[in-house]
Scaffold this motif. Structure first.
Motif, PDB file in Angstrom:
ATOM      1  N   LYS A 128       8.659  38.043 -21.088  1.00  0.00           N
ATOM      2  CA  LYS A 128       8.066  36.710 -21.000  1.00  0.00           C
ATOM      3  C   LYS A 128       8.143  36.269 -19.554  1.00  0.00           C
ATOM      4  O   LYS A 128       9.209  36.298 -18.935  1.00  0.00           O
ATOM      5  CB  LYS A 128       8.809  35.724 -21.893  1.00  0.00           C
ATOM      6  CG  LYS A 128       8.221  34.309 -21.851  1.00  0.00           C
ATOM      7  CD  LYS A 128       8.919  33.423 -22.861  1.00  0.00           C
ATOM      8  CE  LYS A 128       8.409  32.000 -22.842  1.00  0.00           C
ATOM      9  NZ  LYS A 128       7.020  31.844 -23.232  1.00  0.00           N
ATOM     10  N   ILE A 129       7.011  35.856 -19.012  1.00  0.00           N
ATOM     11  CA  ILE A 129       6.947  35.278 -17.672  1.00  0.00           C
ATOM     12  C   ILE A 129       6.670  33.793 -17.868  1.00  0.00           C
ATOM     13  O   ILE A 129       5.594  33.415 -18.328  1.00  0.00           O
ATOM     14  CB  ILE A 129       5.844  35.931 -16.818  1.00  0.00           C
ATOM     15  CG1 ILE A 129       6.060  37.443 -16.708  1.00  0.00           C
ATOM     16  CG2 ILE A 129       5.802  35.285 -15.427  1.00  0.00           C
ATOM     17  CD1 ILE A 129       4.917  38.194 -16.051  1.00  0.00           C
ATOM     18  N   GLY A 130       7.660  32.964 -17.578  1.00  0.00           N
ATOM     19  CA  GLY A 130       7.528  31.536 -17.824  1.00  0.00           C
ATOM     20  C   GLY A 130       8.139  30.716 -16.710  1.00  0.00           C
ATOM     21  O   GLY A 130       8.613  31.257 -15.709  1.00  0.00           O
ATOM     22  N   ILE A 131       8.129  29.401 -16.901  1.00  0.00           N
ATOM     23  CA  ILE A 131       8.728  28.488 -15.929  1.00  0.00           C
ATOM     24  C   ILE A 131       9.664  27.534 -16.653  1.00  0.00           C
ATOM     25  O   ILE A 131       9.489  27.259 -17.837  1.00  0.00           O
ATOM     26  CB  ILE A 131       7.674  27.670 -15.143  1.00  0.00           C
ATOM     27  CG1 ILE A 131       6.782  26.865 -16.094  1.00  0.00           C
ATOM     28  CG2 ILE A 131       6.876  28.540 -14.214  1.00  0.00           C
ATOM     29  CD1 ILE A 131       5.845  25.896 -15.391  1.00  0.00           C
ATOM     30  N   SER A 132      10.654  27.064 -15.912  1.00  0.00           N
ATOM     31  CA  SER A 132      11.588  26.099 -16.489  1.00  0.00           C
ATOM     32  C   SER A 132      12.331  25.368 -15.390  1.00  0.00           C
ATOM     33  O   SER A 132      12.645  25.949 -14.349  1.00  0.00           O
ATOM     34  CB  SER A 132      12.594  26.809 -17.400  1.00  0.00           C
ATOM     35  OG  SER A 132      13.505  25.872 -17.943  1.00  0.00           O
ATOM     36  N   GLY A 133      12.632  24.119 -15.671  1.00  0.00           N
ATOM     37  CA  GLY A 133      13.497  23.341 -14.794  1.00  0.00           C
ATOM     38  C   GLY A 133      14.946  23.415 -15.230  1.00  0.00           C
ATOM     39  O   GLY A 133      15.853  23.052 -14.496  1.00  0.00           O
ATOM     40  N   ASN A 134      15.178  23.902 -16.455  1.00  0.00           N
ATOM     41  CA  ASN A 134      16.530  24.081 -16.987  1.00  0.00           C
ATOM     42  C   ASN A 134      16.575  25.448 -17.660  1.00  0.00           C
ATOM     43  O   ASN A 134      16.352  25.579 -18.860  1.00  0.00           O
ATOM     44  CB  ASN A 134      16.871  22.974 -17.983  1.00  0.00           C
ATOM     45  CG  ASN A 134      18.311  23.050 -18.460  1.00  0.00           C
ATOM     46  OD1 ASN A 134      18.927  24.118 -18.487  1.00  0.00           O
ATOM     47  ND2 ASN A 134      18.849  21.916 -18.857  1.00  0.00           N
ATOM     48  N   GLY A 192       2.016  32.875 -28.001  1.00  0.00           N
ATOM     49  CA  GLY A 192       1.568  32.166 -26.816  1.00  0.00           C
ATOM     50  C   GLY A 192       0.970  33.157 -25.847  1.00  0.00           C
ATOM     51  O   GLY A 192       0.666  34.298 -26.207  1.00  0.00           O
ATOM     52  N   ARG A 193       0.814  32.746 -24.612  1.00  0.00           N
ATOM     53  CA  ARG A 193       0.131  33.608 -23.629  1.00  0.00           C
ATOM     54  C   ARG A 193       1.049  34.050 -22.494  1.00  0.00           C
ATOM     55  O   ARG A 193       0.576  34.472 -21.450  1.00  0.00           O
ATOM     56  CB  ARG A 193      -1.082  32.875 -23.089  1.00  0.00           C
ATOM     57  CG  ARG A 193      -1.968  32.401 -24.221  1.00  0.00           C
ATOM     58  CD  ARG A 193      -3.439  32.322 -24.015  1.00  0.00           C
ATOM     59  NE  ARG A 193      -4.055  32.955 -22.910  1.00  0.00           N
ATOM     60  CZ  ARG A 193      -4.711  34.115 -22.978  1.00  0.00           C
ATOM     61  NH1 ARG A 193      -4.787  34.765 -24.110  1.00  0.00           N
ATOM     62  NH2 ARG A 193      -5.288  34.612 -21.916  1.00  0.00           N
ATOM     63  N   GLU A 194       2.355  33.961 -22.695  1.00  0.00           N
ATOM     64  CA  GLU A 194       3.290  34.289 -21.619  1.00  0.00           C
ATOM     65  C   GLU A 194       4.034  35.591 -21.825  1.00  0.00           C
ATOM     66  O   GLU A 194       4.919  35.928 -21.053  1.00  0.00           O
ATOM     67  CB  GLU A 194       4.295  33.141 -21.449  1.00  0.00           C
ATOM     68  CG  GLU A 194       3.654  31.843 -21.010  1.00  0.00           C
ATOM     69  CD  GLU A 194       4.667  30.755 -20.756  1.00  0.00           C
ATOM     70  OE1 GLU A 194       5.776  30.790 -21.327  1.00  0.00           O
ATOM     71  OE2 GLU A 194       4.348  29.838 -19.977  1.00  0.00           O
ATOM     72  N   TRP A 195       3.705  36.341 -22.869  1.00  0.00           N
ATOM     73  CA  TRP A 195       4.389  37.604 -23.154  1.00  0.00           C
ATOM     74  C   TRP A 195       3.521  38.776 -22.712  1.00  0.00           C
ATOM     75  O   TRP A 195       2.322  38.804 -22.952  1.00  0.00           O
ATOM     76  CB  TRP A 195       4.696  37.736 -24.641  1.00  0.00           C
ATOM     77  CG  TRP A 195       5.785  36.818 -25.083  1.00  0.00           C
ATOM     78  CD1 TRP A 195       5.649  35.583 -25.636  1.00  0.00           C
ATOM     79  CD2 TRP A 195       7.194  37.072 -25.025  1.00  0.00           C
ATOM     80  NE1 TRP A 195       6.892  35.042 -25.915  1.00  0.00           N
ATOM     81  CE2 TRP A 195       7.860  35.940 -25.548  1.00  0.00           C
ATOM     82  CE3 TRP A 195       7.967  38.151 -24.574  1.00  0.00           C
ATOM     83  CZ2 TRP A 195       9.239  35.848 -25.636  1.00  0.00           C
ATOM     84  CZ3 TRP A 195       9.346  38.056 -24.659  1.00  0.00           C
ATOM     85  CH2 TRP A 195       9.968  36.928 -25.183  1.00  0.00           C
ATOM     86  N   PHE A 196       4.176  39.763 -22.083  1.00  0.00           N
ATOM     87  CA  PHE A 196       3.489  40.920 -21.529  1.00  0.00           C
ATOM     88  C   PHE A 196       4.220  42.192 -21.941  1.00  0.00           C
ATOM     89  O   PHE A 196       5.445  42.192 -22.075  1.00  0.00           O
ATOM     90  CB  PHE A 196       3.451  40.819 -19.996  1.00  0.00           C
ATOM     91  CG  PHE A 196       2.707  39.610 -19.509  1.00  0.00           C
ATOM     92  CD1 PHE A 196       1.382  39.702 -19.136  1.00  0.00           C
ATOM     93  CD2 PHE A 196       3.324  38.364 -19.453  1.00  0.00           C
ATOM     94  CE1 PHE A 196       0.687  38.579 -18.704  1.00  0.00           C
ATOM     95  CE2 PHE A 196       2.638  37.234 -19.023  1.00  0.00           C
ATOM     96  CZ  PHE A 196       1.317  37.341 -18.655  1.00  0.00           C
ATOM     97  N   SER A 197       3.459  43.277 -22.120  1.00  0.00           N
ATOM     98  CA  SER A 197       4.074  44.577 -22.411  1.00  0.00           C
ATOM     99  C   SER A 197       4.948  44.980 -21.231  1.00  0.00           C
ATOM    100  O   SER A 197       4.559  44.816 -20.065  1.00  0.00           O
ATOM    101  CB  SER A 197       3.007  45.649 -22.623  1.00  0.00           C
ATOM    102  OG  SER A 197       2.279  45.400 -23.774  1.00  0.00           O
TER     103      SER A 197
END
Length: 142
Positions: free
Chosen positions: A55-61, A109-114
């Motif tokens: 998963k390539i995502g973003i977070s502040g926490n 969702g759209r944030e998961w990649f092989s």
């Protein structure tokens, strides 16, 4: 087992899985300085080893986000890299760069990649850069 995961299991995978489960804030000495990125959030890479996906995502926490995702997906997830202050622009650029590996499964969702060899190699390379934006520039992502 995919080649990316095989490389990880043979010790050639993503450098250092980050354990943030002990309640401490995630810190690493080489990630304290990022002069070229100014996003409000960090970009993270989470490995779901049993499913061979990242998963390539973003977070502040980050700690809270990882805990939430572990509960949602009922699996152990390993934080394998971050880009401090990457923000949504960097996340979007990474999604575009790796779009051919995006998993389009219902409910993901759209944030998961092989977790392919190319993605594994990128993460390994990213983890060798003290200033992460230098790696992103070398790959032509930013």
């Amino acid at each position: 087992i995919g080649n990316g995961l095989r490389m990880l299991k043979q010790g050639r995978g993503a450098v250092g899985k980050y354990d943030i489960s002990n309640g401490n804030e995630f810190t690493a000495p080489w990630l304290d300085y990022e002069p070229y990125l100014n996003g409000e959030t960090d970009v993270y890479f989470l490995l779901d080893e049993p499913q061979e996906r990242v998963k390539i995502g973003i977070s502040g926490n980050l700690r809270q986000r990882v805990d939430t995702l572990r509960q949602q997906h009922n699996t152990s997830l390993s934080l394998i890299s971050i880009i401090p202050a990457g923000g949504i622009e960097t996340e979007s650029a990474l999604h575009l760069f790796f779009k051919k590996y995006r998993l389009d499964q219902k409910g993901l969702g759209r944030e998961w990649f092989s977790y392919t060899d190319e993605l594994c190699e990128f993460i390994n390379t990213l983890n060798t850069y003290a200033i992460r934006s230098h790696c992103l520039r070398a790959y032509g992502i930013i």
